[in-house]
Design a protein around this motif. Structure first.
Motif, PDB file in Angstrom:
ATOM      1  N   LEU A 262       0.810  -1.216   0.000  1.00  0.00           N
ATOM      2  CA  LEU A 262       0.000   0.000   0.000  1.00  0.00           C
ATOM      3  C   LEU A 262       0.846   1.269   0.000  1.00  0.00           C
ATOM      4  CD1 LEU A 262      -2.808  -1.003   2.555  1.00  0.00           C
ATOM      5  CD2 LEU A 262      -2.919  -1.020   0.057  1.00  0.00           C
ATOM      6  N   TYR A 264       3.221   2.153   2.401  1.00  0.00           N
ATOM      7  CA  TYR A 264       3.531   2.678   3.728  1.00  0.00           C
ATOM      8  C   TYR A 264       4.877   2.151   4.229  1.00  0.00           C
ATOM      9  CZ  TYR A 264      -1.471   3.701   3.651  1.00  0.00           C
ATOM     10  OH  TYR A 264      -2.719   4.145   3.302  1.00  0.00           O
ATOM     11  N   TRP A 310       1.775   0.805  10.633  1.00  0.00           N
ATOM     12  CA  TRP A 310       1.943   1.398   9.309  1.00  0.00           C
ATOM     13  C   TRP A 310       2.059   2.909   9.463  1.00  0.00           C
ATOM     14  CZ3 TRP A 310      -2.667  -1.234   6.263  1.00  0.00           C
ATOM     15  CH2 TRP A 310      -2.390  -2.610   6.112  1.00  0.00           C
ATOM     16  N   ALA A 312       2.721   6.711   7.433  1.00  0.00           N
ATOM     17  CA  ALA A 312       2.767   7.415   6.158  1.00  0.00           C
ATOM     18  C   ALA A 312       4.226   7.497   5.736  1.00  0.00           C
ATOM     19  CB  ALA A 312       2.158   8.815   6.296  1.00  0.00           C
ATOM     20  N   LYS A 313       4.487   7.267   4.473  1.00  0.00           N
ATOM     21  CA  LYS A 313       5.849   7.139   3.952  1.00  0.00           C
ATOM     22  C   LYS A 313       6.748   8.289   4.407  1.00  0.00           C
ATOM     23  CE  LYS A 313       8.284   4.405   1.197  1.00  0.00           C
ATOM     24  NZ  LYS A 313       8.367   2.949   1.454  1.00  0.00           N
ATOM     25  N   LEU A 319      -0.725   5.462  10.754  1.00  0.00           N
ATOM     26  CA  LEU A 319      -2.013   5.361  10.074  1.00  0.00           C
ATOM     27  C   LEU A 319      -2.802   4.129  10.503  1.00  0.00           C
ATOM     28  CD1 LEU A 319      -0.991   6.389   6.446  1.00  0.00           C
ATOM     29  CD2 LEU A 319      -2.105   7.791   8.184  1.00  0.00           C
ATOM     30  N   ASN A 348      -7.052  10.018  12.198  1.00  0.00           N
ATOM     31  CA  ASN A 348      -6.965   9.349  10.897  1.00  0.00           C
ATOM     32  C   ASN A 348      -6.522   7.896  11.002  1.00  0.00           C
ATOM     33  OD1 ASN A 348      -7.144   9.297   8.059  1.00  0.00           O
ATOM     34  ND2 ASN A 348      -4.938   9.623   7.859  1.00  0.00           N
ATOM     35  N   GLU A 349      -6.273   7.435  12.233  1.00  0.00           N
ATOM     36  CA  GLU A 349      -5.726   6.094  12.421  1.00  0.00           C
ATOM     37  C   GLU A 349      -6.850   5.053  12.437  1.00  0.00           C
ATOM     38  OE1 GLU A 349      -3.742   9.219  14.865  1.00  0.00           O
ATOM     39  OE2 GLU A 349      -5.729   8.341  14.809  1.00  0.00           O
ATOM     40  N   ASP A 399      -5.782   0.538  -2.006  1.00  0.00           N
ATOM     41  CA  ASP A 399      -5.191   1.845  -2.294  1.00  0.00           C
ATOM     42  C   ASP A 399      -4.771   2.612  -1.039  1.00  0.00           C
ATOM     43  OD1 ASP A 399      -7.743   2.214  -1.430  1.00  0.00           O
ATOM     44  OD2 ASP A 399      -8.425   3.380  -3.153  1.00  0.00           O
ATOM     45  N   ASN A 400      -5.364   2.307   0.124  1.00  0.00           N
ATOM     46  CA  ASN A 400      -4.917   2.948   1.366  1.00  0.00           C
ATOM     47  C   ASN A 400      -5.311   2.081   2.562  1.00  0.00           C
ATOM     48  OD1 ASN A 400      -7.621   3.643   2.326  1.00  0.00           O
ATOM     49  ND2 ASN A 400      -7.607   5.237   0.749  1.00  0.00           N
ATOM     50  N   HIS A 401      -4.949   2.545   3.756  1.00  0.00           N
ATOM     51  CA  HIS A 401      -5.131   1.722   4.948  1.00  0.00           C
ATOM     52  C   HIS A 401      -6.596   1.433   5.272  1.00  0.00           C
ATOM     53  CE1 HIS A 401      -5.499   5.831   6.467  1.00  0.00           C
ATOM     54  NE2 HIS A 401      -6.048   5.347   7.563  1.00  0.00           N
ATOM     55  N   GLN A 402      -7.513   2.253   4.732  1.00  0.00           N
ATOM     56  CA  GLN A 402      -8.925   2.019   5.020  1.00  0.00           C
ATOM     57  C   GLN A 402      -9.438   0.717   4.397  1.00  0.00           C
ATOM     58  OE1 GLN A 402     -10.447   3.766   7.139  1.00  0.00           O
ATOM     59  NE2 GLN A 402      -9.186   5.622   7.294  1.00  0.00           N
TER      60      GLN A 402
END
Length: 417
Positions: A262, A264, A310, A312-313, A319, A348-349, A399-402
């Protein structure tokens, strides 16, 4: 004494080698239980502590302690509410409940040995029916270098080793035992640890006759059969723990793999980076240096023990956080994720427990507890089988952690009565 210690340390199935050293669950437990004791104090202050052990924050913490197994098996039993006996008298008696809360708060804040002893003596003077030195099993996780754990097996080991006749249930007897343990441990701590769990484990081994001090040739037939059953039970437990550990490592691998896919920075617990699964070493699945997080050193060290994080890069922004629970543990994982939320949350976590399929019902019950829901931290859970089944698909299409919420579940809205 040194021969006994060497025998204890050389037994691959001893408490020392299977629980005390190289055990991340033991290390994680200290902050989790401290956080839980703070919750007990807060519940008592706010009038939220129930008139029963069941469903209380005290039950939750005692379950965290008994998850440590071995030395702490049965640690919750003295706190069960026994209606006919009206003990322990810290549920219905509001003055005693308040005194117990104040005792725990003062012990939390104590920084010196004499403060702890004073609090214990003052609690003992109240003569709260049914509230004896079993509380020491809580205090150990607050002050491990000053307060040894205490139960029947440890007491039996103490009496056998020191040829004494101390009894269970008395704070005055416990304080005498504690002083002897401290004096002995001070002499041999270089062989064991300043943490009194190591020496208490030795007493536990002696008290359960798993360690016979070279006298097994004189055991009766009944005693030998009992010892053999204990050894078989220990070996069975160790086999189960190894199986749990393998599953735990597999789930961490899937989470690291997904995190990388993803985009991260995915990190296992610091002390797990040397692990590998199916030929994939964890140190090759994460960056060399743990991200910088703005928090105090103690909190940072605890965060680094979360099973998988995880980020954010290229940042210290968490996240997603995952606690992989074994077949025996759930309570401490909930506490660690809650503590993490309080420490670093910005909204946002996402927080997840990764749990064995056969523990789903238990997970739902624990997440539905009023004491857990009142923290207002949304923790979802993912079953082992679902993570294993969907890992590759998430890596390919996520596409993202969600995306993890697609395979995650929430505990039902009902609460424990």
């Amino acid at each position: 004494m040194i021969n006994i210690i060497n025998q204890y340390k050389s037994d691959p199935e001893s408490v020392y080698l299977t629980w005390f050293i190289n055990n991340e669950e033991r290390l994680k437990a200290f902050r989790s239980i401290r956080r839980g004791v703070q919750q007990i104090v807060a519940d008592i202050k706010q009038g939220k502590f129930p008139n029963d052990f069941r469903g209380s924050s005290l039950e939750f913490i005692l379950n965290c302690i008994t998850e440590q197994k071995q030395v702490f098996e049965g640690a919750a039993h003295p706190f069960y509410w026994k209606p006919k006996l009206r003990i322990p008298d810290i549920y219905e008696n509001q003055a005693h409940k308040k005194a117990f809360g104040q005792f725990l708060e003062n012990c939390l804040n104590a920084s010196k040995e004499e403060q702890l002893i004073r609090e214990i003596i003052q609690l003992d003077e109240l003569k709260i029916k049914g509230l004896g030195p079993s509380v020491a099993n809580i205090l150990y996780f607050l002050h491990p270098t000053l307060i040894p754990p205490f139960n029947t097996a440890i007491l039996n080991g103490f009496n056998y080793l020191y040829k004494d006749k101390k009894k269970l249930g008395s704070w005055s007897e416990y304080l005498k035992i504690r002083q002897v343990i401290l004096n002995t441990n001070k002499e041999y701590c270089h062989e064991l640890s300043t943490d009194l769990g190591a020496f208490s484990g030795l007493l536990f081994e002696i008290g359960t006759q798993k360690m016979i001090l070279g006298m097994d040739g004189y055991l009766s037939v009944e005693e030998r059969q009992r010892l053999e059953k204990l050894i078989e039970k220990r070996q069975s437990q160790l086999r189960e723990e190894r199986q749990d550990e393998n599953l735990h490592t597999e789930m961490q691998y899937h989470l690291l793999k997904i995190g990388q896919a993803l985009g991260y920075d995915a990190f296992p617990a610091t002390n797990d980076q040397s692990r590998s699964f199916d030929g994939h070493k964890f140190s090759f699945l994460c960056q060399a240096n743990f991200p910088t997080i703005k928090c105090d050193p103690e909190t940072r060290n605890t965060i680094k023990l979360i099973d998988v994080l995880w980020f954010a890069k290229g940042t210290g922004n968490v996240l997603a956080a995952f606690e992989v629970e074994k077949s025996t543990s759930i309570y401490s994982g909930i506490l660690r994720l809650t503590d993490l939320s309080y420490s670093i949350a910005n909204g946002n976590e996402t927080f997840f427990l990764i749990v064995p399929d056969h523990r789903e019902k238990d997970v739902c019950l624990q997440l539905s507890r009023p004491s857990v829901k009142s923290n207002n931290v949304l923790i979802k859970y993912i079953l082992f089988s679902d993570l294993r089944k969907h890992c590759d698909s998430i890596c390919k299409f996520g596409d993202n952690h969600q995306i993890m919420s697609k395979i995650a579940k929430k505990a039902p809205s009902h609460t424990i009565g």
